[in-house]
Motif scaffolding. Sequence first.
Motif, PDB file in Angstrom:
ATOM      1  N   ALA A   1       0.860  -1.322  -0.093  1.00 41.85           N
ATOM      2  CA  ALA A   1       0.049  -0.154   0.079  1.00 41.85           C
ATOM      3  C   ALA A   1       0.932   1.288   0.012  1.00 41.85           C
ATOM      4  CB  ALA A   1      -0.993   0.026   1.094  1.00 41.85           C
ATOM      5  N   GLY A   2       0.660   2.198  -0.941  1.00 41.35           N
ATOM      6  CA  GLY A   2       1.219   3.455  -1.110  1.00 41.35           C
ATOM      7  C   GLY A   2       2.543   3.569  -1.755  1.00 41.35           C
ATOM      8  N   LEU A   3       2.773   2.215  -2.487  1.00 40.20           N
ATOM      9  CA  LEU A   3       3.885   2.276  -3.389  1.00 40.20           C
ATOM     10  C   LEU A   3       3.963   3.249  -4.669  1.00 40.20           C
ATOM     11  CD1 LEU A   3       6.668   0.637  -4.226  1.00 40.20           C
ATOM     12  CD2 LEU A   3       5.102  -0.896  -5.464  1.00 40.20           C
ATOM     13  N   VAL A   4       4.894   3.912  -4.768  1.00 37.59           N
ATOM     14  CA  VAL A   4       4.690   4.662  -6.047  1.00 37.59           C
ATOM     15  C   VAL A   4       5.536   3.947  -7.007  1.00 37.59           C
ATOM     16  CG1 VAL A   4       5.588   7.042  -7.176  1.00 37.59           C
ATOM     17  CG2 VAL A   4       4.399   6.972  -4.803  1.00 37.59           C
ATOM     18  N   THR A   5       5.130   3.672  -8.157  1.00 39.98           N
ATOM     19  CA  THR A   5       5.961   3.058  -9.308  1.00 39.98           C
ATOM     20  C   THR A   5       6.379   3.978 -10.212  1.00 39.98           C
ATOM     21  OG1 THR A   5       4.755   0.752  -8.903  1.00 39.98           O
ATOM     22  CG2 THR A   5       5.752   0.943 -10.919  1.00 39.98           C
ATOM     23  N   TYR A   6       5.356   4.795 -10.613  1.00 34.09           N
ATOM     24  CA  TYR A   6       5.704   5.661 -11.830  1.00 34.09           C
ATOM     25  C   TYR A   6       5.364   6.970 -11.271  1.00 34.09           C
ATOM     26  CZ  TYR A   6       6.175   7.538 -16.599  1.00 34.09           C
ATOM     27  OH  TYR A   6       6.575   8.168 -17.573  1.00 34.09           O
TER      28      TYR A   6
ATOM     29  N   THR B   1      -7.463  -2.406   1.343  1.00 37.97           N
ATOM     30  CA  THR B   1      -8.404  -2.159   2.374  1.00 37.97           C
ATOM     31  C   THR B   1      -9.121  -3.399   2.916  1.00 37.97           C
ATOM     32  OG1 THR B   1     -10.218  -1.628   0.717  1.00 37.97           O
ATOM     33  CG2 THR B   1      -8.904   0.208   1.714  1.00 37.97           C
ATOM     34  N   PRO B   2      -9.719  -3.710   4.131  1.00 33.89           N
ATOM     35  CA  PRO B   2     -10.223  -5.176   4.480  1.00 33.89           C
ATOM     36  C   PRO B   2     -11.658  -5.029   3.880  1.00 33.89           C
ATOM     37  CG  PRO B   2     -10.040  -3.511   6.402  1.00 33.89           C
ATOM     38  CD  PRO B   2      -9.277  -2.777   5.008  1.00 33.89           C
ATOM     39  N   HIS B   3     -11.921  -6.205   3.479  1.00 37.88           N
ATOM     40  CA  HIS B   3     -13.336  -6.837   3.069  1.00 37.88           C
ATOM     41  C   HIS B   3     -13.919  -7.293   4.085  1.00 37.88           C
ATOM     42  CE1 HIS B   3     -16.847  -7.971   0.910  1.00 37.88           C
ATOM     43  NE2 HIS B   3     -16.431  -9.300   1.243  1.00 37.88           N
ATOM     44  N   LEU B   4     -13.014  -8.256   4.733  1.00 36.64           N
ATOM     45  CA  LEU B   4     -13.497  -9.027   5.932  1.00 36.64           C
ATOM     46  C   LEU B   4     -12.263  -9.264   6.764  1.00 36.64           C
ATOM     47  CD1 LEU B   4     -15.640 -10.935   7.300  1.00 36.64           C
ATOM     48  CD2 LEU B   4     -14.826 -12.696   5.712  1.00 36.64           C
TER      49      LEU B   4
ATOM     50  N   THR C   1     -11.453 -21.090  13.507  1.00 33.71           N
ATOM     51  CA  THR C   1     -11.254 -20.933  12.182  1.00 33.71           C
ATOM     52  C   THR C   1     -11.499 -19.360  11.747  1.00 33.71           C
ATOM     53  OG1 THR C   1     -12.061 -23.150  11.682  1.00 33.71           O
ATOM     54  CG2 THR C   1     -12.172 -21.573   9.710  1.00 33.71           C
ATOM     55  N   GLU C   2     -10.521 -18.695  11.121  1.00 29.28           N
ATOM     56  CA  GLU C   2     -10.599 -17.239  10.749  1.00 29.28           C
ATOM     57  C   GLU C   2      -9.842 -17.059   9.376  1.00 29.28           C
ATOM     58  OE1 GLU C   2      -7.112 -15.060  13.193  1.00 29.28           O
ATOM     59  OE2 GLU C   2      -8.731 -15.913  14.370  1.00 29.28           O
ATOM     60  N   PHE C   3     -10.569 -16.055   8.792  1.00 31.94           N
ATOM     61  CA  PHE C   3      -9.974 -15.638   7.531  1.00 31.94           C
ATOM     62  C   PHE C   3      -9.833 -14.079   7.399  1.00 31.94           C
ATOM     63  CE2 PHE C   3     -12.005 -19.762   6.704  1.00 31.94           C
ATOM     64  CZ  PHE C   3     -11.031 -20.466   6.021  1.00 31.94           C
ATOM     65  N   ALA C   4      -9.030 -13.693   6.492  1.00 32.24           N
ATOM     66  CA  ALA C   4      -9.151 -12.310   6.058  1.00 32.24           C
ATOM     67  C   ALA C   4      -9.191 -12.021   4.527  1.00 32.24           C
ATOM     68  CB  ALA C   4      -7.545 -11.552   6.435  1.00 32.24           C
ATOM     69  N   MET C   5     -10.143 -11.463   4.208  1.00 34.40           N
ATOM     70  CA  MET C   5     -10.259 -10.963   2.559  1.00 34.40           C
ATOM     71  C   MET C   5     -10.138  -9.481   2.585  1.00 34.40           C
ATOM     72  SD  MET C   5     -13.821 -13.166   1.806  1.00 34.40           S
ATOM     73  CE  MET C   5     -13.861 -14.714   2.508  1.00 34.40           C
ATOM     74  N   ASP C   6      -9.218  -9.259   1.622  1.00 35.97           N
ATOM     75  CA  ASP C   6      -9.036  -7.848   1.412  1.00 35.97           C
ATOM     76  C   ASP C   6      -9.295  -7.209   0.024  1.00 35.97           C
ATOM     77  OD1 ASP C   6      -7.884  -7.273   4.183  1.00 35.97           O
ATOM     78  OD2 ASP C   6      -6.085  -8.635   3.203  1.00 35.97           O
ATOM     79  N   ILE C   7      -9.361  -5.979  -0.233  1.00 35.34           N
ATOM     80  CA  ILE C   7      -9.617  -5.371  -1.568  1.00 35.34           C
ATOM     81  C   ILE C   7      -8.301  -4.518  -1.790  1.00 35.34           C
ATOM     82  CG2 ILE C   7     -10.954  -3.573  -2.832  1.00 35.34           C
ATOM     83  CD1 ILE C   7     -13.240  -4.078  -0.956  1.00 35.34           C
ATOM     84  N   LEU C   8      -7.787  -4.857  -3.032  1.00 39.61           N
ATOM     85  CA  LEU C   8      -6.732  -3.989  -3.718  1.00 39.61           C
ATOM     86  C   LEU C   8      -7.124  -3.314  -4.806  1.00 39.61           C
ATOM     87  CD1 LEU C   8      -3.593  -3.589  -3.855  1.00 39.61           C
ATOM     88  CD2 LEU C   8      -3.543  -5.746  -5.336  1.00 39.61           C
ATOM     89  N   THR C   9      -6.830  -1.902  -4.636  1.00 37.99           N
ATOM     90  CA  THR C   9      -7.209  -0.927  -5.731  1.00 37.99           C
ATOM     91  C   THR C   9      -5.900  -0.594  -6.272  1.00 37.99           C
ATOM     92  OG1 THR C   9      -9.245  -0.397  -4.429  1.00 37.99           O
ATOM     93  CG2 THR C   9      -8.349   1.162  -6.210  1.00 37.99           C
ATOM     94  N   MET C  10      -5.528  -0.654  -7.572  1.00 38.96           N
ATOM     95  CA  MET C  10      -4.532  -0.245  -8.163  1.00 38.96           C
ATOM     96  C   MET C  10      -4.445   0.043  -9.754  1.00 38.96           C
ATOM     97  SD  MET C  10      -2.039  -3.764  -7.942  1.00 38.96           S
ATOM     98  CE  MET C  10      -2.670  -4.882  -9.215  1.00 38.96           C
TER      99      MET C  10
END
Length: 307
Positions: free
Chosen positions: A96-101, A110-113, A126-135
């Motif tokens: 998160a926050g990486l500047v490529t260009y 951001t977390p979805h779950l 039993t547990e899980f993480a589900m995340d949203i990647l916007t790029m």
Amino acid sequence: MPDFRAHFDFDIRFANGGDLSGTGFRLDLPESDLSEAEIGRLLVQHLGLALVDAVELRGLRIVEEPHRGSRGVGDPAGAPVVATARVVDLSHPIRAGLVTYPGLPAPAITPHLTREASRAKYAPGTEFAMDILTMVGNTGTYLDSPFHRYAEGPDLAGLDLSTLVGLRAEVYHLEDAWIPARRGIRPETLADRDVRGAAVLLHTGWDRWFGRPEYGAGAPYLTGEGAQWLIDAGAVLVGIDSLNIDDTESGGERPAHSLLLGAGVHVVEHLTNLRALPPRGARFTAAPPAVVGFGTFPVRAFAEVPA
């Protein structure tokens, strides 16, 4: 060290119907403290069975006894695979926050779950993480398909995997072959190799500035003449560890992209760690997900180098 064998009767049920039983069976064990389930799996491996649904062992005894050569235990066919090549990671991690260009948006995660919230949905423990990647597609180490430049060109889903996986790598170590006054890589610099069918990887050393302001200006690039030479020479893919395959300070012209992608030659930008590869002998892979209607996307680029 003593050898151990398992003595047992067994019943095997197959997922596609049918069963198999045996009595008085003896099986070499790699060690004495295996569980019944582990011995059952070893039996399946020894017998070379497919589509097994369940294994039941009866009258199981483990005794100290010399091995007799059970498949998968103590023989060359079942010995652990010895790596014949080392794998070199050539990709920048995405965070998160990486500047490529410069000027392009940085990725946001951001977390979805969350793990905490998932506990109410699943069994205890039993547990899980589900995340949203916007790029933007041009994030990290990424591949350009022809669709990136040409509307009628193949998109990511239209690429032939044989042109992305296990390619013979021709690595040009050019850290000392360009100067700030002449940043462009020309055909003369590339002409000593047979690159037909190969991934041509241009090691400029510019990746040392990745993620820092210095990365965005004065970067080495491939000239249009260099791109045309690689096309004529039969290259399948061209990668570079720099800001761009083109000169981004030329006023908007992109001859290398236009020529390479127009000829169906893939482009991989923002590679790293190319210094770890030999000039010849490695195999290069950079496969993006098959996204319809998308022209560029991050890849996990890597090379397999003979040990």
